[in-house]
Write a protein that holds these residues in place. Structure first.
Motif, PDB file in Angstrom:
ATOM      1  N   PHE B 271       0.795  -1.250  -0.076  1.00  0.00           N
ATOM      2  CA  PHE B 271       0.168   0.189   0.066  1.00  0.00           C
ATOM      3  C   PHE B 271       1.078   1.298   0.457  1.00  0.00           C
ATOM      4  O   PHE B 271       0.364   1.791  -0.352  1.00  0.00           O
ATOM      5  N   VAL B 307      -1.782  18.367 -15.626  1.00  0.00           N
ATOM      6  CA  VAL B 307      -2.153  18.657 -13.730  1.00  0.00           C
ATOM      7  C   VAL B 307      -3.098  17.655 -13.840  1.00  0.00           C
ATOM      8  O   VAL B 307      -3.141  16.857 -12.548  1.00  0.00           O
ATOM      9  N   LEU B 308      -4.343  17.349 -14.798  1.00  0.00           N
ATOM     10  CA  LEU B 308      -5.211  16.267 -13.924  1.00  0.00           C
ATOM     11  C   LEU B 308      -4.550  15.072 -13.941  1.00  0.00           C
ATOM     12  O   LEU B 308      -4.809  14.048 -13.205  1.00  0.00           O
ATOM     13  N   LEU B 311      -3.264  14.838 -10.460  1.00  0.00           N
ATOM     14  CA  LEU B 311      -3.948  14.334  -9.501  1.00  0.00           C
ATOM     15  C   LEU B 311      -4.594  12.781  -9.301  1.00  0.00           C
ATOM     16  O   LEU B 311      -4.564  12.500  -8.967  1.00  0.00           O
ATOM     17  N   ALA B 312      -4.864  12.303 -11.296  1.00  0.00           N
ATOM     18  CA  ALA B 312      -5.050  11.520 -11.364  1.00  0.00           C
ATOM     19  C   ALA B 312      -4.234  10.231 -10.641  1.00  0.00           C
ATOM     20  O   ALA B 312      -4.677   8.984 -10.108  1.00  0.00           O
ATOM     21  N   PHE B 315      -4.509   9.279  -6.984  1.00  0.00           N
ATOM     22  CA  PHE B 315      -5.429   8.894  -6.512  1.00  0.00           C
ATOM     23  C   PHE B 315      -5.291   6.774  -7.692  1.00  0.00           C
ATOM     24  O   PHE B 315      -5.370   5.917  -6.687  1.00  0.00           O
ATOM     25  N   ILE B 316      -5.099   6.823  -8.371  1.00  0.00           N
ATOM     26  CA  ILE B 316      -5.177   6.041  -8.968  1.00  0.00           C
ATOM     27  C   ILE B 316      -4.363   4.586  -8.579  1.00  0.00           C
ATOM     28  O   ILE B 316      -4.601   3.780  -8.095  1.00  0.00           O
ATOM     29  N   PHE B 318      -3.119   4.576  -5.551  1.00  0.00           N
ATOM     30  CA  PHE B 318      -3.827   3.680  -4.577  1.00  0.00           C
ATOM     31  C   PHE B 318      -4.475   2.541  -4.680  1.00  0.00           C
ATOM     32  O   PHE B 318      -4.477   1.586  -3.583  1.00  0.00           O
ATOM     33  N   GLY B 319      -4.563   2.482  -6.234  1.00  0.00           N
ATOM     34  CA  GLY B 319      -5.408   1.799  -6.483  1.00  0.00           C
ATOM     35  C   GLY B 319      -4.948  -0.250  -6.752  1.00  0.00           C
ATOM     36  O   GLY B 319      -5.330  -0.860  -7.789  1.00  0.00           O
ATOM     37  N   VAL B 320      -3.758   0.189  -6.872  1.00  0.00           N
ATOM     38  CA  VAL B 320      -3.015  -1.523  -7.662  1.00  0.00           C
ATOM     39  C   VAL B 320      -1.535  -1.884  -6.646  1.00  0.00           C
ATOM     40  O   VAL B 320      -0.870  -2.689  -7.066  1.00  0.00           O
ATOM     41  N   TRP B 321      -1.707  -1.801  -5.102  1.00  0.00           N
ATOM     42  CA  TRP B 321      -0.765  -2.226  -4.604  1.00  0.00           C
ATOM     43  C   TRP B 321      -1.253  -3.850  -4.546  1.00  0.00           C
ATOM     44  O   TRP B 321       0.096  -4.266  -4.524  1.00  0.00           O
ATOM     45  N   ALA B 341      -7.262  -1.721 -12.362  1.00  0.00           N
ATOM     46  CA  ALA B 341      -6.603  -0.307 -11.577  1.00  0.00           C
ATOM     47  C   ALA B 341      -5.463  -0.692 -12.950  1.00  0.00           C
ATOM     48  O   ALA B 341      -4.997   0.945 -13.000  1.00  0.00           O
ATOM     49  N   VAL B 347      -3.363   5.344 -18.125  1.00  0.00           N
ATOM     50  CA  VAL B 347      -3.779   6.446 -18.489  1.00  0.00           C
ATOM     51  C   VAL B 347      -2.802   7.481 -18.560  1.00  0.00           C
ATOM     52  O   VAL B 347      -2.516   8.536 -19.579  1.00  0.00           O
TER      53      VAL B 347
END
Lengths: 96, 845
Positions: B271, B307-308, B311-312, B315-316, B318-321, B341, B347
């Motif tokens: 994580f 920038v996007l 930010l993406a 977040f994302i 943290f969904g791949v651990w 994820a 992307v």
């Protein structure tokens, strides 16, 4: 804080969706119930992300200055990318 | 939706101001911001010094870890080589990975933040310069001691992710594993300190007018980087604590025979561990996006999309651990979610890559050394990214799991995504800190050696892995077809090393540290770090109207240097900077900044000493060092939070700002909130561990402590929160003495301590101990976390009482009081939640 929540709204929706799916599949394993929960959560999150994207895009036209215009743009893009990511994230429930 | 109304734009039209500035202003700025000389320079806190020391130390660790890699490649050049014995090889690969990840990659990004951010934001310094100095010295001293463990054969040997049961006392009985678990403690503290500094710095010290829209892309990258540290590092902090507790006290968090689970470690570690890759990549890619406009001689294409993408990714990632755990047997649906994820996270990276390509295509790039390193990095990173998508596919991952294919993949990502961009950075920004720029001719030699060396090492390594060679094995048998590709990889390693060696020689030839007569803007960048600067940063703080102020306003350098913008002097006679609002960067108040001090330096030495000495099990000396560290921190804090004589100052354009502000607008409040998020994340990870252990082997769980005690525990915590809130409220009352609010807060602390004692004692009356089972271990870990917070609160109580006695608690508001109140409220909430969880689950809900 409201501005930040709006700016990052789409990505927060993705977060709730992902951890919801992870929790459901961890507790209910690969079951029909887990698939149904996945489908329901995905539909709800898609609706929210889509709304955020549409609202952000519409807000650009009403923006009083460049900074507000920029905030709406990022919020709209954040909602749009979240829409795609949520859709993609929900697909395994149909495939596995 | 109209965030922060901001100042009347007409006010800004008054800038730059015409006319000469009074004589002596610049001398005064120079005097106030001067760094100490001689041995006292160790106490300097200016970002120019600390930043350069920080970068240099991180680069030193890059070299040291590289030398270990060379030795390993020499060992693997031929089958059955005898250069490194098995145990030494184990220590080398563990230290190589650990140093590269913990002592090089993350620290150098923070170091560049400390060095570059104030200049890019046109702040005088980051808001907590002493915290930066503390973070650096703890890292420097602790890092060198950690590395020295190799010379005594005591270095950790369980791989950089230290999986139990290999790292349990059964299979790793010495203190090698403890060196890792305790040795990176100071790195965790240092990283968190740096992250707090960077978040508050980026959001609150930008030049007026630099709204989020105009904010430099590096500031965006560092903001997301620091945010990710705040969320990710608590997982590894908790993981290392639990594993060390298992080793030291026999608490079986990871022992399946007693209700633990080794996979819990993997969840906690990854994580943190997978976002760590993006923690490293994001600032490096942000630096690329900063350099590209100058190198391609055009504006960055797709600024908003980048920038996007940041930010993406934040977040994302943290969904791949769990994609590191595909081989552990998770539920098929979970595996599918993590696989999806893991593909999705490519992307945002792709958005950045296409933006860079478009920028090159739209501009007229000059193929100088930084450009070459940027392009080389881009090519290499894309290859690594593509193999990353391959291993996100579960069946393929099962085939190549723990083989050299993974080693090749991760090095493509990290060298392409971070190391090559960093070398571009060294060339591009060298002119900001050195009298001489680096040689372009030599630079091209260095690039080609490193780039070709990199491909020669790792391209064939994919094949070695596909043929089945496992990673972390010190040799292989002849006749397995591993000989040729391994030999090629080893030759590549020495080619790469030659490039790095030439760079070190180049540094010795041309790097001459300076603050004032630097080589300057060699590559013609358009952002604020290229304004003329001294130790005070810029003479005056400009009004920012675009993303490339130096390109769009040809007079800005002259106007800034002649003091025609904000704060061209030091009106309070102290170090100071402008604090601005987070979205529009509207000036809000003047922050009085601390100067050089011995205390952060000593605090850092004793903090590092605590962890390092603890490792060698000299517990008495370690505790002594820890106590000294705490005393030094308290002494350091004692000088802070003091209003100055001048209550308001004119910063220019008719704007008068206060010099002392309290409440939720202040930088101190923000820092405390971020710290509480860190603590909250540690607690959240502990709750996850609790539920995980309950879910995996529930047969080990027994009836918890008596639930009847829940009411007094929760009631006392509620009382503590109420008294703390009441104390802050009473402080604003004119007729009340300063002791009354402090006494209320202190009584609140007593209530919180009483609640904790009841919780602890009632658990001790059960037959569950830390050693009994996974349940006992995790319950006692939660109690220990709460106990630590209560101990910190007690220190705060003593500190508050001492300040009240010395009349340093100002009325009607006081920052120290505010921050202690915040901490008390949080502690009460966590304590109540912890008690409810451990007594109601299992069986109570």
């Amino acid at each position: 804080m409201r501005s930040w929540a709006y700016l990052l709204g789409g990505l927060l929706v993705w977060t709730v969706h992902f951890f919801g799916l992870y929790t459901a599949s961890s507790i209910l394993l690969t079951s029909t119930t887990a698939r149904v929960i996945t489908a329901l959560l995905t539909i709800v999150c898609l609706a929210i992300a889509g709304t955020l994207a549409a609202r952000g895009w519409a807000g650009r036209a009403r923006a009083p200055d460049e900074v507000v215009h920029w905030v709406h743009t990022i919020a709209a893009l954040s909602g749009a990318i979240a829409f795609l990511a949520v859709l993609w994230q929900g697909l395994p429930a149909l495939l596995i | 939706m109209n965030p922060e109304k901001g100042l009347d734009p007409a006010v800004y039209e008054r800038l730059p101001r015409p006319g000469e500035r009074p004589e002596g202003e610049l001398d005064e700025l120079n005097r106030i911001w001067a760094a100490p000389t001689g041995i006292a320079k160790l106490t300097a806190v200016n970002n120019n010094y600390v930043g350069v020391w920080y970068v240099a130390t991180a680069f030193l660790f890059f070299i040291l870890a590289g030398v270990l890699a060379l030795a390993m490649r020499a060992q693997l050049a031929l089958p059955l080589q005898g250069i490194l014995p098995q145990e030494t090889y184990n220590q080398f690969f563990t230290m190589h990975g650990t140093i590269m990840m913990f002592l090089f990659a993350v620290p150098i990004m923070e170091a560049l933040g400390v060095l570059l951010l104030p200049q890019m934001l046109a702040a005088r310094d980051l808001p907590f310069p002493r915290l930066s100095a503390y973070a650096f010295w703890a890292y420097f001293v602790g890092g060198l001691c950690f590395f020295a463990s190799l010379f005594f054969g005591l270095a950790p040997n369980g791989g950089w992710f230290m999986y139990p049961p290999l790292t349990s006392t059964t299979y790793s009985p010495g203190i090698n594993a403890d060196f890792w678990l305790l040795g990176i403690g100071f790195i965790e503290i240092s990283a968190i300190a740096g992250a707090i500094e960077i978040i508050v710095g980026v959001l609150r010290t930008r030049a007026p007018g630099m709204s989020l829209r105009e904010m430099p892309i590096f500031a965006w990258g560092m903001l997301v980087f620091a945010g990710m540290i705040v969320i990710a590092f608590p997982a590894v902090i908790l993981g290392t604590l639990l594993l060390e507790l298992e080793r030291a006290l026999n608490w079986p968090f990871f022992d399946p025979t007693r209700g633990g689970d080794p996979a819990l470690w993997q969840h906690l570690f990854w994580f943190f561990g997978h976002p760590e890759v993006y923690i490293i990549f994001l600032p490096a890619s942000a630096l690329v996006s900063m350099m590209l406009p100058a190198l391609a001689r055009t504006r960055l294409v797709g600024h908003n999309l980048i920038v996007l993408a940041f930010l993406a990714t934040g977040f994302i990632s943290f969904g791949v651990w769990s994609h590191h755990m595909f081989a552990t047997g998770m539920p098929a649906l979970s595996v599918g979610f993590f696989s999806a994820a893991s593909m999705a996270v490519s992307v945002p990276a792709g958005i950045q890559v296409f933006s860079w390509i478009a920028t090159f295509a739209c501009g007229k790039p000059v193929f100088n050394t930084p450009t070459l390193f940027v392009i080389g990095g881009l090519v290499t990173f894309v290859i690594g990214g593509l193999t990353g998508v391959m291993v996100a596919l579960v069946p393929f991952d099962w085939q190549v799991h723990d083989t050299h294919f993974i080693v090749a993949h991760l090095h493509y990502v990290l060298i392409g995504g971070a190391v090559f961009p960093l070398f571009a950075v060294f060339y591009y920004w060298m002119g900001m800190t050195s009298r001489r720029a680096l040689s372009e001719r030599m630079g091209k030699w260095i690039f080609w050696l490193m780039f070709l060396g990199m491909q020669v090492i790792f391209l064939p390594m994919h094949l070695t892995g596909l043929m089945g060679m496992p990673r972390r094995v010190y040799t292989y048998m002849p006749g397995r077809d591993f000989e040729i590709t391994n030999m090629i990889s080893t030759i590549g390693a020495f080619i790469f090393a030659t490039g790095v060696l030439l760079f070190v020689i180049e540094l010795a030839r041309n790097f001459r540290f300076t603050v004032e007569d630097d080589a300057g803007n060699v590559y013609k960048g358009g952002t604020l770090e290229w304004l003329p600067t001294g130790l005070y940063s810029t003479r005056s703080i400009p009004l920012v109207r675009s993303r490339y102020p130096l390109w769009d306003d040809p007079n800005i350098c002259k106007d800034v240097e002649e003091g025609r913008y904000f704060l061209p002097n030091a009106p309070t006679g102290h170090r100071e900077t402008l604090i601005t609002s987070p979205i529009r960067a509207t000036p809000e108040y003047i922050q009085i900044m601390p100067g050089p001090s011995l205390w952060p330096f000593l605090s850092a030495i004793f903090t590092a000493g605590f962890f390092v000495i603890m490792t060698v099990q000299a517990y008495g000396v370690a505790v002594f060092s820890g106590v000294l560290a705490i005393l030094c921190v308290l002494r350091w804090m004692w000088d802070t939070d003091r209003p100055v004589a001048v209550e308001h100052v004119d910063i220019g354009a008719g704007i008068a700002l206060p010099t002392y502000v309290t409440g939720s607008r202040t930088h101190g409040w923000w820092a405390m909130i971020i710290l509480l998020i860190v603590i909250g994340m540690i607690f959240l990870m502990a709750v996850f561990s609790y539920l995980y252990l309950y879910g995996i082997p529930p047969e080990f769980w027994i009836k918890p402590a008596d639930r009847r005690w829940l009411f007094p525990i929760v009631a006392l915590y509620a009382l503590a929160a109420l008294l703390a809130w009441l104390g802050r409220h009473v402080l604003t009352r004119k007729r009340v003495s300063t002791w009354a609010p402090s006494a209320l807060l202190l009584w609140g602390m007593v209530a919180a301590a009483a609640a904790f004692v009841i919780d602890f004692v009632t658990w001790r009356t059960t037959r569950i101990t830390g050693e009994t089972s996974g349940q006992g271990a995790i319950v006692h870990a939660l109690l220990a976390l709460q106990g630590c917070l209560v101990a910190i609160l007690a220190l705060m109580g003593g500190f508050l009482a001492a300040r009240t006695a010395r009349a340093l608690v100002t009325k009607p508001r006081n920052n120290t009081f505010d921050l202690i109140t915040l901490f008390t409220l949080y502690l009460a909430g966590q304590g109540a939640a912890s008690a409810l969880l451990t007594r109601l689950v299992p069986g109570g809900l």
